[in-house]
Design a protein around this motif. Structure first.
Motif, PDB file in Angstrom:
ATOM      1  N   ASP A 150      26.963  10.915  24.302  1.00 47.57           N
ATOM      2  CA  ASP A 150      28.159  11.236  23.526  1.00 47.57           C
ATOM      3  C   ASP A 150      28.473  12.726  23.535  1.00 47.57           C
ATOM      4  N   ASN A 151      27.726  13.481  24.338  1.00 42.36           N
ATOM      5  CA  ASN A 151      27.941  14.928  24.444  1.00 42.36           C
ATOM      6  C   ASN A 151      27.619  15.361  25.862  1.00 42.36           C
ATOM      7  N   ILE A 152      28.628  15.730  26.637  1.00 42.86           N
ATOM      8  CA  ILE A 152      28.438  16.047  28.048  1.00 42.86           C
ATOM      9  C   ILE A 152      28.789  17.508  28.299  1.00 42.86           C
ATOM     10  N   VAL A 153      27.896  18.231  28.966  1.00 45.07           N
ATOM     11  CA  VAL A 153      28.170  19.587  29.451  1.00 45.07           C
ATOM     12  C   VAL A 153      28.240  19.514  30.961  1.00 45.07           C
ATOM     13  N   MET A 154      29.348  19.938  31.541  1.00 45.60           N
ATOM     14  CA  MET A 154      29.525  19.839  32.986  1.00 45.60           C
ATOM     15  C   MET A 154      30.197  21.099  33.519  1.00 45.60           C
ATOM     16  N   GLN A 155      30.105  21.291  34.825  1.00 44.44           N
ATOM     17  CA  GLN A 155      30.677  22.474  35.456  1.00 44.44           C
ATOM     18  C   GLN A 155      32.115  22.215  35.901  1.00 44.44           C
ATOM     19  N   LYS A 156      32.844  23.263  35.933  1.00 42.31           N
ATOM     20  CA  LYS A 156      34.207  23.212  36.457  1.00 42.31           C
ATOM     21  C   LYS A 156      34.165  22.716  37.907  1.00 42.31           C
ATOM     22  N   GLU A 157      35.127  21.848  38.247  1.00 37.06           N
ATOM     23  CA  GLU A 157      35.303  21.267  39.590  1.00 37.06           C
ATOM     24  C   GLU A 157      34.232  20.219  39.928  1.00 37.06           C
ATOM     25  N   LYS A 158      33.367  19.895  38.986  1.00 32.60           N
ATOM     26  CA  LYS A 158      32.370  18.848  39.211  1.00 32.60           C
ATOM     27  C   LYS A 158      32.872  17.522  38.616  1.00 32.60           C
ATOM     28  N   THR A 159      32.276  16.420  39.091  1.00 35.44           N
ATOM     29  CA  THR A 159      32.642  15.091  38.615  1.00 35.44           C
ATOM     30  C   THR A 159      31.411  14.380  38.048  1.00 35.44           C
ATOM     31  N   LEU A 160      31.568  13.802  36.870  1.00 35.57           N
ATOM     32  CA  LEU A 160      30.506  12.998  36.262  1.00 35.57           C
ATOM     33  C   LEU A 160      31.068  11.628  35.888  1.00 35.57           C
ATOM     34  N   LYS A 161      30.234  10.604  36.009  1.00 33.75           N
ATOM     35  CA  LYS A 161      30.677   9.249  35.668  1.00 33.75           C
ATOM     36  C   LYS A 161      30.112   8.835  34.321  1.00 33.75           C
ATOM     37  N   ILE A 188      18.523  15.054  40.157  1.00 31.38           N
ATOM     38  CA  ILE A 188      19.666  15.507  39.379  1.00 31.38           C
ATOM     39  C   ILE A 188      20.842  14.594  39.664  1.00 31.38           C
ATOM     40  N   ASN A 189      21.367  13.977  38.624  1.00 30.88           N
ATOM     41  CA  ASN A 189      22.553  13.130  38.757  1.00 30.88           C
ATOM     42  C   ASN A 189      23.559  13.572  37.700  1.00 30.88           C
ATOM     43  N   GLY A 190      24.490  14.436  38.131  1.00 32.22           N
ATOM     44  CA  GLY A 190      25.430  14.989  37.173  1.00 32.22           C
ATOM     45  C   GLY A 190      24.699  15.864  36.187  1.00 32.22           C
ATOM     46  N   ASN A 191      24.758  15.511  34.917  1.00 31.79           N
ATOM     47  CA  ASN A 191      24.063  16.303  33.894  1.00 31.79           C
ATOM     48  C   ASN A 191      22.792  15.609  33.401  1.00 31.79           C
ATOM     49  N   GLU A 192      22.284  14.660  34.198  1.00 26.43           N
ATOM     50  CA  GLU A 192      21.051  13.959  33.852  1.00 26.43           C
ATOM     51  C   GLU A 192      19.941  14.335  34.819  1.00 26.43           C
ATOM     52  N   ILE A 193      18.720  14.435  34.280  1.00 22.87           N
ATOM     53  CA  ILE A 193      17.545  14.745  35.096  1.00 22.87           C
ATOM     54  C   ILE A 193      16.532  13.619  34.927  1.00 22.87           C
ATOM     55  N   TYR A 206      21.422  19.911  30.832  1.00 18.91           N
ATOM     56  CA  TYR A 206      20.974  18.672  31.465  1.00 18.91           C
ATOM     57  C   TYR A 206      20.189  17.846  30.449  1.00 18.91           C
ATOM     58  N   GLU A 207      20.435  16.561  30.473  1.00 21.68           N
ATOM     59  CA  GLU A 207      19.741  15.652  29.558  1.00 21.68           C
ATOM     60  C   GLU A 207      18.651  14.903  30.315  1.00 21.68           C
ATOM     61  N   ILE A 208      17.465  14.800  29.701  1.00 20.12           N
ATOM     62  CA  ILE A 208      16.281  14.241  30.367  1.00 20.12           C
ATOM     63  C   ILE A 208      16.180  12.742  30.095  1.00 20.12           C
ATOM     64  N   ILE A 209      15.835  11.994  31.150  1.00 18.70           N
ATOM     65  CA  ILE A 209      15.540  10.566  31.016  1.00 18.70           C
ATOM     66  C   ILE A 209      14.140  10.309  31.578  1.00 18.70           C
ATOM     67  N   LEU A 210      13.256   9.823  30.729  1.00 24.24           N
ATOM     68  CA  LEU A 210      11.944   9.341  31.172  1.00 24.24           C
ATOM     69  C   LEU A 210      11.974   7.826  31.037  1.00 24.24           C
ATOM     70  N   TYR A 211      12.150   7.118  32.153  1.00 25.61           N
ATOM     71  CA  TYR A 211      12.303   5.667  32.109  1.00 25.61           C
ATOM     72  C   TYR A 211      11.080   5.015  31.455  1.00 25.61           C
TER      73      TYR A 211
END
Length: 758
Positions: free
Chosen positions: A539-550, A627-632, A689-694
């Motif tokens: 519910d909170n995304i930080v992204m770079q200019k000219e980048k695309t996140l899904k 790295i997938n968008g703003n997820e690690i 970047y937000e961390i995911i530990l499956y």
């Protein structure tokens, strides 16, 4: 002369066994492809028609019990052929001839001391699962995994009640004859063995009672057998049959001594030698778990009759016991233990094998003489004031299969002519076959149903909604107007015995009403599943200019009929979003992305922060990180500390890590799901970047049973996972709601059977 006769008989037996072996070799090629097919087995909650009435009767009595159908894809006659081999299934010599193999040269020959080869009739009876789907014998199909919530010392003591093991401190003799008194009871050793082996303690306790009986003086556990002093075998593992005096017991004690020549690693695994009772009970439990239960033979039935395992080798050889009635008798011990512990209403799971081309009627017990009945096909009804028990056999000593109300109609398929009390074999309208006291049934004359007309107020209902079927039966004076209702897809819609339809999930189902004489009518029902919620991964995304996140958004429930989602940006000069949920950073700043379900008034908001575009090389991540968008992702499965993560990021900027509560993590602090990596330039946030530990669904940086509980609560809709924790629980990474499959994968990881892929 007597010595010559013994030699001649021995030669005959040897030749018969050789003939059987040669015959099986010739038949190998014929059945090879059939055996290979047998590995393609599936578990299902849907039982074939010939099983359903028995399972349904138990479901009604014990609603917390779960029943699974194990479709073996094995032909019934093929199975019996491979089990009805001399020496494979035994019965006590004291049994009547109907239980015994009466082939000349094999009749009453002791394969083991006091035990002889069983008849084909005995094998068929013992292997037909329909004979044992009742409240007592069902426990031969119980899944035998350890359950910490039910496996307690007090409950084990109740199973041991009536034996010398009950409430008894353990004593044993060493190989030199010294008597050792421990400070533990047998129930405590059994519980410890269950925890170590992951096998049900009730199963281990019942197996001990089955194998060595109620007395501590049994030779397998006395520790005093000559040549095997100080050795113990509580489960008679390796106690193969032998005609020598105490042959089976000696073979079992040989196994207790050195595993019969097993490797050092195998002996270490099973704690061999079993020179204390604790080592014997625990090591034997590990053997049962690893050799049977953890290999797919996870019921008493499957341990006795090797018709399924998780390997791809030959069937019918890996059988724990030779007593053809071992599952039958052991199930009574387990039932009694549960009953004494007041545990019969708890959750239990049963796996029941299904064979192809089974006999129309359940195979009769050899204890029931066919000459005591004459074939019949008379319509009868329960001529009682209140209710009538339908039993497994012709007598009150047999368990009840179900209880039917007064006036219930059935077909008498065999009329009893026994001495004394007369019992009839009957078939109920739902297909259940059992026995009733002849004095309590009366012949019935029916006016047959000729036509059924069905109607409903509407043909489309919402999930969870119910609808009553109206029926008209012609002729109006038909004697029996009882209808049986079924759904062709109970996952879509179910129907009660009185015709009440309930929507389960979206789709179409056909409801059939059938009369006693086979007349039927159908209606089609469509179930609509409304949208109840939207789950988003962040519910909170930080992204770079000219980048695309899904955006990852899931409509709930999973079977929602309308899964369309609309996306909208509140400020397209900052960020745009397309119809697929792809966000494009336009310029630095903040805005919101509004996600709404096409159906209903359900929306979610995602805060988007667009930072400046970073050039290649400004931030370099270790190749192990993904790295997938703003997820690690790509972290190690354990011991992910703040220092370890920071050292995997090369940059001239400041790197800080925060946990899900916003606390800054440093040094050896654990990093888990929901952790935020912030890249700062002079205290200005330039990347996040937000961390995911499956598998770490609660964000504490560990993968353990707590995560299983969190995911189970999500599945049961007690407490839904949100944002990135939703993704962490979906260890299959298929962008779906976490399910029981994800729980299974996490459980296998915790047990060290299969590591999760990060």
């Amino acid at each position: 002369m007597k010595k010559k006769l013994i030699i001649i008989i021995s030669i005959i037996i040897f030749l018969v066994v050789c003939f059987i072996i040669i015959l099986n070799i010739f038949e190998f090629n014929e059945v090879k492809s059939e055996k290979k097919l047998s590995r393609q087995m599936t578990l299902s909650n849907n039982f074939p028609d010939e099983y359903k009435p028995y399972v349904d009767a138990l479901k009604g009595k014990y609603p917390n019990w779960e029943f699974k159908a194990l479709y073996t894809n094995l032909d019934w006659n093929y199975v019996i052929k491979n089990e009805n081999i001399y020496g494979k299934n035994l019965v006590p010599k004291s049994y009547s001839d109907s239980w015994k193999n009466t082939t000349p040269g094999q009749y009453n020959v002791e394969v083991d001391s006091g035990w002889v080869d069983s008849s084909k009739l005995a094998v068929e009876f013992a292997m037909d699962p329909r004979n044992f789907i009742n409240y007592v014998r069902i426990f031969q199909f119980e899944e035998l995994s350890y359950n910490s919530s039910t496996n307690k010392v007090a409950s084990i003591e109740k199973i041991l009640y009536g034996t010398e093991f009950y409430n008894k401190i353990v004593e044993y003799k060493t190989s030199s004859g010294n008597n050792i008194v421990t400070n533990k009871k047998y129930s405590e050793l059994i519980l410890s063995a269950a925890q170590t082996s992951k096998v049900s303690s009730f199963h281990l306790a019942s197996r001990i009672k089955q194998e060595v009986g109620p007395f501590l003086s049994h030779s397998s556990i006395s520790g005093t057998v000559s040549g095997y002093e100080g050795l113990y075998n509580f489960y008679n593992i390796g106690a193969t049959s032998s005609s020598e005096p105490m042959g089976a017991i000696i073979n079992g004690l040989k196994y207790a001594k050195d595993g019969k020549g097993a490797s050092e690693s195998t002996k270490a695994k099973y704690l061999i030698p079993w020179n204390t009772k604790e080592r014997a009970i625990t090591g034997g439990g590990i053997f049962i778990g690893s050799s049977y239960i953890n290999s797919g033979q996870n019921t008493i039935y499957l341990q006795k009759f090797h018709v399924y395992d998780t390997g791809d080798g030959e069937l019918f050889w890996h059988q724990y016991m030779t007593n053809v009635l071992a599952p039958y008798s052991e199930s009574k011990i387990i039932y009694t233990g549960y009953q004494n512990s007041n545990m019969l209403d708890t959750q239990m799971s049963f796996v029941i094998p299904i064979y192809e081309n089974m006999p129309e009627l359940p195979c009769m017990s050899p204890a029931i003489s066919s000459t005591d009945f004459t074939k019949d096909n008379t319509k009868v009804y329960a001529n009682v004031e209140t209710s009538l028990n339908v039993r497994c056999g012709p007598g009150t000593s047999y368990e009840s299969l179900t209880t039917i109300p007064a006036g219930t109609k059935m077909t008498r398929i065999a009329k009893g002519k026994q001495k004394g009390e007369l019992w009839d074999r009957v078939k109920l309208e739902n297909g259940l076959v059992g026995y009733v006291f002849q004095n309590y049934v009366k012949e019935d004359l029916d006016i047959e149903v000729e036509k059924i007309e069905l109607s409903v107020q509407k043909n489309t209902i919402n999930k969870g909604e119910s609808l009553q079927i109206s029926s008209k039966i012609l002729p109006e004076n038909a004697t029996n107007k009882t209808l049986t209702y079924t759904s062709n897809n109970t996952k879509i819609a179910t129907v009660s015995s009185n015709g009440k339809i309930t929507g389960i999930s979206s789709g179409t189902a056909t409801i059939t009403a059938k009369s006693k004489n086979g007349i039927s009518a159908n209606i089609t029902i469509t179930v609509y599943s409304p949208v109840t919620d939207i789950l988003i991964s962040n519910d909170n995304i930080v992204m770079q200019k000219e980048k695309t996140l899904k955006i990852s958004a899931i409509i709930l429930p999973e079977d929602a009929s309308n899964k369309n989602i609309n996306y909208k940006s509140e400020n397209e000069s900052i960020a745009k979003v397309d119809n697929e949920g792809n966000i494009i950073g336009i310029s630095e700043g903040n805005t919101n992305i509004i996600i709404s379900a096409e159906e209903g008034n359900i929306t979610k908001t995602i805060k988007v922060t667009v930072t400046r575009k970073l050039e290649d090389g400004e931030i370099i991540f270790d190749e192990s990180l993904k790295i997938n968008g703003n997820e690690i992702t790509g972290l190690e499965n354990k011991n992910n500390t703040a220092d370890k993560i920071i050292n995997k990021i090369q940059t001239n900027y400041t790197v800080e890590i925060y946990n899900k509560e916003g606390k800054k993590l440093t040094g050896n602090d654990l990093v888990g799901t929901g952790g935020i990596i912030k890249i700062l330039e002079n205290d200005l946030l330039i990347a996040e970047y937000e961390i995911i530990l499956y598998g770490d669904a609660n964000g504490d940086g560990k993968i353990n049973s707590v995560d299983l509980l969190v995911i189970q609560r999500h599945i049961l809709e007690i407490q839904k996972l949100q944002s990135v924790y939703l993704k962490a629980g979906n260890v299959r990474k298929n962008n779906k709601n976490p399910s029981s499959v994800d729980c299974l994968l996490i459980q296998r990881h915790i047990l060290g059977l299969q590591n999760l892929e990060q």
